[in-house]
Design a protein around this motif. Structure first.
Motif, PDB file in Angstrom:
ATOM      1  N   LEU A   1      30.219  43.139  57.689  1.00  0.00           N
ATOM      2  CA  LEU A   1      30.036  43.873  56.435  1.00  0.00           C
ATOM      3  C   LEU A   1      31.355  44.436  55.919  1.00  0.00           C
ATOM      4  CD1 LEU A   1      27.894  44.878  54.397  1.00  0.00           C
ATOM      5  CD2 LEU A   1      27.759  46.986  55.752  1.00  0.00           C
ATOM      6  N   ASN A   2      31.603  44.221  54.626  1.00  0.00           N
ATOM      7  CA  ASN A   2      32.779  44.762  53.943  1.00  0.00           C
ATOM      8  C   ASN A   2      32.315  45.572  52.732  1.00  0.00           C
ATOM      9  OD1 ASN A   2      35.366  42.962  55.008  1.00  0.00           O
ATOM     10  ND2 ASN A   2      33.439  41.846  55.071  1.00  0.00           N
ATOM     11  N   GLU A   3      32.864  46.746  52.576  1.00  0.00           N
ATOM     12  CA  GLU A   3      32.550  47.562  51.405  1.00  0.00           C
ATOM     13  C   GLU A   3      33.760  47.591  50.477  1.00  0.00           C
ATOM     14  OE1 GLU A   3      31.053  51.425  52.333  1.00  0.00           O
ATOM     15  OE2 GLU A   3      29.140  50.654  53.086  1.00  0.00           O
ATOM     16  N   ILE A   4      33.546  47.198  49.222  1.00  0.00           N
ATOM     17  CA  ILE A   4      34.609  47.195  48.222  1.00  0.00           C
ATOM     18  C   ILE A   4      34.327  48.333  47.248  1.00  0.00           C
ATOM     19  CG2 ILE A   4      35.923  45.800  46.600  1.00  0.00           C
ATOM     20  CD1 ILE A   4      35.714  44.605  49.430  1.00  0.00           C
ATOM     21  N   LEU A   5      35.237  49.282  47.187  1.00  0.00           N
ATOM     22  CA  LEU A   5      35.067  50.466  46.348  1.00  0.00           C
ATOM     23  C   LEU A   5      35.913  50.346  45.085  1.00  0.00           C
ATOM     24  CD1 LEU A   5      34.059  53.402  45.869  1.00  0.00           C
ATOM     25  CD2 LEU A   5      36.052  54.166  47.205  1.00  0.00           C
ATOM     26  N   PHE A   6      35.273  50.493  43.927  1.00  0.00           N
ATOM     27  CA  PHE A   6      35.952  50.494  42.630  1.00  0.00           C
ATOM     28  C   PHE A   6      35.881  51.912  42.069  1.00  0.00           C
ATOM     29  CE2 PHE A   6      34.172  46.347  43.411  1.00  0.00           C
ATOM     30  CZ  PHE A   6      35.171  45.465  43.037  1.00  0.00           C
ATOM     31  N   GLU A   7      37.020  52.459  41.673  1.00  0.00           N
ATOM     32  CA  GLU A   7      37.072  53.818  41.115  1.00  0.00           C
ATOM     33  C   GLU A   7      37.870  53.811  39.820  1.00  0.00           C
ATOM     34  OE1 GLU A   7      36.930  57.100  44.577  1.00  0.00           O
ATOM     35  OE2 GLU A   7      38.741  55.867  44.579  1.00  0.00           O
ATOM     36  N   LEU A   8      37.271  54.396  38.803  1.00  0.00           N
ATOM     37  CA  LEU A   8      37.906  54.482  37.489  1.00  0.00           C
ATOM     38  C   LEU A   8      38.062  55.958  37.132  1.00  0.00           C
ATOM     39  CD1 LEU A   8      36.891  52.264  34.492  1.00  0.00           C
ATOM     40  CD2 LEU A   8      37.348  54.673  34.165  1.00  0.00           C
ATOM     41  N   HIS A   9      39.296  56.401  36.937  1.00  0.00           N
ATOM     42  CA  HIS A   9      39.582  57.800  36.622  1.00  0.00           C
ATOM     43  C   HIS A   9      39.843  57.930  35.121  1.00  0.00           C
ATOM     44  CE1 HIS A   9      40.513  59.206  40.910  1.00  0.00           C
ATOM     45  NE2 HIS A   9      40.144  57.935  41.003  1.00  0.00           N
ATOM     46  N   TYR A  10      39.151  58.876  34.480  1.00  0.00           N
ATOM     47  CA  TYR A  10      39.312  59.063  33.039  1.00  0.00           C
ATOM     48  C   TYR A  10      39.123  60.536  32.698  1.00  0.00           C
ATOM     49  CZ  TYR A  10      34.192  59.166  32.952  1.00  0.00           C
ATOM     50  OH  TYR A  10      32.879  59.491  33.168  1.00  0.00           O
TER      51      TYR A  10
END
Length: 650
Positions: free
Chosen positions: A406-415
């Motif tokens: 299992l791999n977790e890919i985290l996407f984060e967008l700062h605004y």
């Protein structure tokens, strides 16, 4: 107490009998050590195997003159003096008979190096063994010193590389390098990325091939080589791995002008918007300002780097809105987590329709876009910052390496000031069904009953290391489709009589259910100073390396030839160096596969190949006939067409 003459004579008889038939003593030489030069059972003067056993005992005790006498007597008594494993002595008793190897070791230890070279070379020509190879290297090094030859260093030549200072750009999933290492003083080791390549024996010229996976970025790859004199050479190739497409950052759209930055580490970008002329950019980062038709309803743009990695994007141009982005295949069921004030921005991923995804390869590319009218400050993928400047829209195509499981890919967008939009995708890195252990041939180990013995410890290590290769299905009970590994033998060899350090030899025999011997495999360890535990681990690893090369995994395409033969032509073989030898025609099919071996027929499952394809088994067969570089299988009825069907051995 009086002793009768008869009793006295009887006592003398038994003393003489014991001395004559339990030890290999000769009148010409006095026994150098009473603990050695003996046989376990009754010594029979006319049986070659008694003299041979006695010779081995003499060698253990350092009684080399007596050992040679014993070996010479064995040679006179035995008709066939070819070095071989498992030679019958009497009834159902067998012994590994290495007359020439043992002579060579005696000559080496007594400083007679030319004679040692002759005997060891002869032994290897009869039956290669790691012990003979080890002593052959030792003998050659002594001869080089004796002849006062100038020491040399290995010469490393890598195919396709002319300038070793030049950076090699690549977007390949796997990196492969091949070449030749040469040295008049015999190449004994080749190490790539701190991993030793398997070498059966030292040689003046050794070709090599290796595949490995590198992460993105600038990656030096170090190739080392060593000769039998322990002299080393080293070469470094520098790769720049780039599997990601260019980054397209949009800053502003106003007055019918499309403004932003397109960037890529390669420093060479091809950029096109709608039907406007393509721009070829020779920079890592380029600010663009492109006018467009005021009547246009959308903008379609694409960027490609010099390696062919691509990023594409679309913009819908609607009155009273700066941006409305669209994409036909985006995530719809992943919850958004928004922290802070203001309307949430968009974060969408192409070709991913669920938060749980399966992948069948180690590298994948994830593409998509983020957008926000009030500008995005930062965008991160697994904590790695993607953009360099604030944007209102950004299109990306990022390469991501996966580990097994299992791999977790985290996407984060700062605004805005403190607002964050995040998404997590769970990607399961799976092994294709056809390569799973369940599809492999069964291997059964005969159990070592004494759990306190060294043989038991070694067998446990061997099974553990073999399981990691996924080459065989290890089973607890034998079945009709299995091959059997007999009880291992660990032989301890004295280096010096009073030295606690020992040289260790491991031997295993692999049989079929009929008891027919399929192969005898040996390993040898003369590493001293690291303890018995290290030696056993070394031997287990070495035996496993031999096993997977003795029984390689052979994958190939299936075709029906004009004579209605079902033929498989191998194009993928594991381990890699077997494939290279096969392609170079230095080995043939009959050396790597045998009639009767099981063959699984399969094809790719095309339902979803976004991140590699699963495989689907369509039938089972077995090897029928073997040709030079292909083999036929027994006919099988397949409901589907034969197009794109492949065969792999069990």
């Amino acid at each position: 107490m009086k002793i009768s003459v008869t009793s006295y004579l009887t006592l003398i008889f038994f003393v003489l009998f014991f001395h004559t038939f339990s030890s290999c003593s000769y009148n010409k030489y006095q026994i150098c050590n009473e603990k050695y030069c003996k046989t376990k059972g009754i010594f029979r003067e006319n049986e070659w195997y008694c003299h041979y056993e006695c010779a081995l005992s003499c060698i253990q005790g350092g009684c080399y003159d007596q050992a040679l006498i014993c070996l010479n007597n064995a040679e006179k008594l035995k008709k066939d003096n070819t070095d071989r494993k498992m030679v019958r002595t009497y009834a159902m008793h067998f012994v590994d008979y290495f007359l020439h190897r043992e002579k060579g070791i005696i000559f080496y230890r007594t400083g007679k190096y030319k004679q040692a070279l002759k005997e060891l070379s002869l032994s290897i020509s009869h039956e290669p063994s790691e012990r003979a190879y080890t002593y052959l290297d030792k003998t050659r090094s002594k001869i080089f010193i004796q002849n006062r030859l100038a020491e040399t260093t290995p010469q490393i030549s890598i195919n396709g590389i002319a300038d070793y200072d030049k950076i090699i750009w690549t977007n390949k999933k796997k990196i492969s390098i091949s070449g030749i290492v040469s040295d008049e003083q015999y190449v004994s080791a080749i190490i790539i990325q701190q991993k030793s390549l398997f070498i059966q024996s030292s040689n003046k010229i050794i070709p090599f091939y290796n595949e490995f996976i590198l992460p993105e970025g600038k990656q030096p790859v170090v190739i080392k080589a060593m000769n039998i004199m322990k002299n080393e050479a080293e070469k470094t190739i520098t790769f720049f791995v780039d599997r990601s497409g260019p980054l397209i950052q949009i800053h502003k759209i106003s007055n019918n002008i499309f403004k932003g930055i397109v960037s890529d580490e390669s420093g060479e970008i091809t950029f096109q918007v709608n039907n406007y002329s393509t721009q070829i950019i020779k920079e890592k980062s380029y600010f663009f300002s492109i006018p467009f038709d005021p009547n246009a309803k959308f903008l379609k743009y694409k960027a490609k780097d010099k390696l062919g990695n691509k990023t594409t994007g679309n913009l819908s141009l609607i009155k009273n809105r700066h941006l409305v982005a669209f994409n036909s295949s985006t995530i719809s069921d992943i919850p958004l987590l928004t922290i802070g004030n203001g309307s949430p921005p968009k974060l969408e991923l192409n070709h991913i329709k669920s938060s749980n995804v399966n992948a069948y390869r180690d590298n994948i590319e994830i593409s998509g876009f983020v957008e926000y009218n009030q500008k995005i400050k930062s965008f991160f993928i697994n904590k790695k910052k993607i953009n360099k400047t604030p944007v209102i829209k950004m299109d990306f195509n990022q390469s991501i390496m996966l580990k097994k499981g299992l791999n977790e890919i985290l996407f984060e967008l700062h605004y805005d000031s403190n607002a964050i939009l995040s998404k997590t995708i769970k990607i399961e890195r799976k092994i294709q069904k056809i390569y799973q252990t369940a599809q492999r041939r069964s291997l059964y180990f005969r159990k070592v009953e004494n759990t306190d013995s060294e043989n038991f410890i070694f067998q446990k290590l061997l099974i553990k290391k073999l399981k990691k290769t996924n080459r065989f299905k290890i089973i607890a009970f034998s079945n009709s489709n299995c091959i059997i590994v007999d009880l291992p033998r660990i032989i301890s060899h004295n280096i010096k009589l009073d030295d606690p350090e020992k040289e260790l030899e491991a031997l295993i025999q692999i049989e079929n259910l009929k008891g027919e011997v399929l192969s005898n495999i040996d390993a040898y360890c003369d590493v001293s100073g690291k303890g018995r535990s290290y030696q056993l681990k070394f031997l287990a690893e070495r035996i496993v390396e031999h096993i997977i090369r003795k029984y390689p995994l052979i994958d190939g395409s299936l075709k029906i030839e004009s004579n209605s033969q079902f033929v498989v032509t191998p194009d993928k073989i594991i381990p890699d160096e077997i494939l290279i030898k096969f392609k170079n025609k230095s080995i043939k099919c009959d050396e790597i596969i045998q009639p009767g071996n099981g063959v699984i027929l399969y094809k790719k499952d095309d339902l979803d190949c976004t991140f590699g394809c699963e495989t689907k088994i369509v039938g089972n067969s077995s090897v029928k006939g073997i040709y030079s570089f292909k083999y036929s299988i027994n006919p099988i009825h397949l409901q589907n067409h034969f197009e794109n069907i492949r065969g792999i051995n069990q």
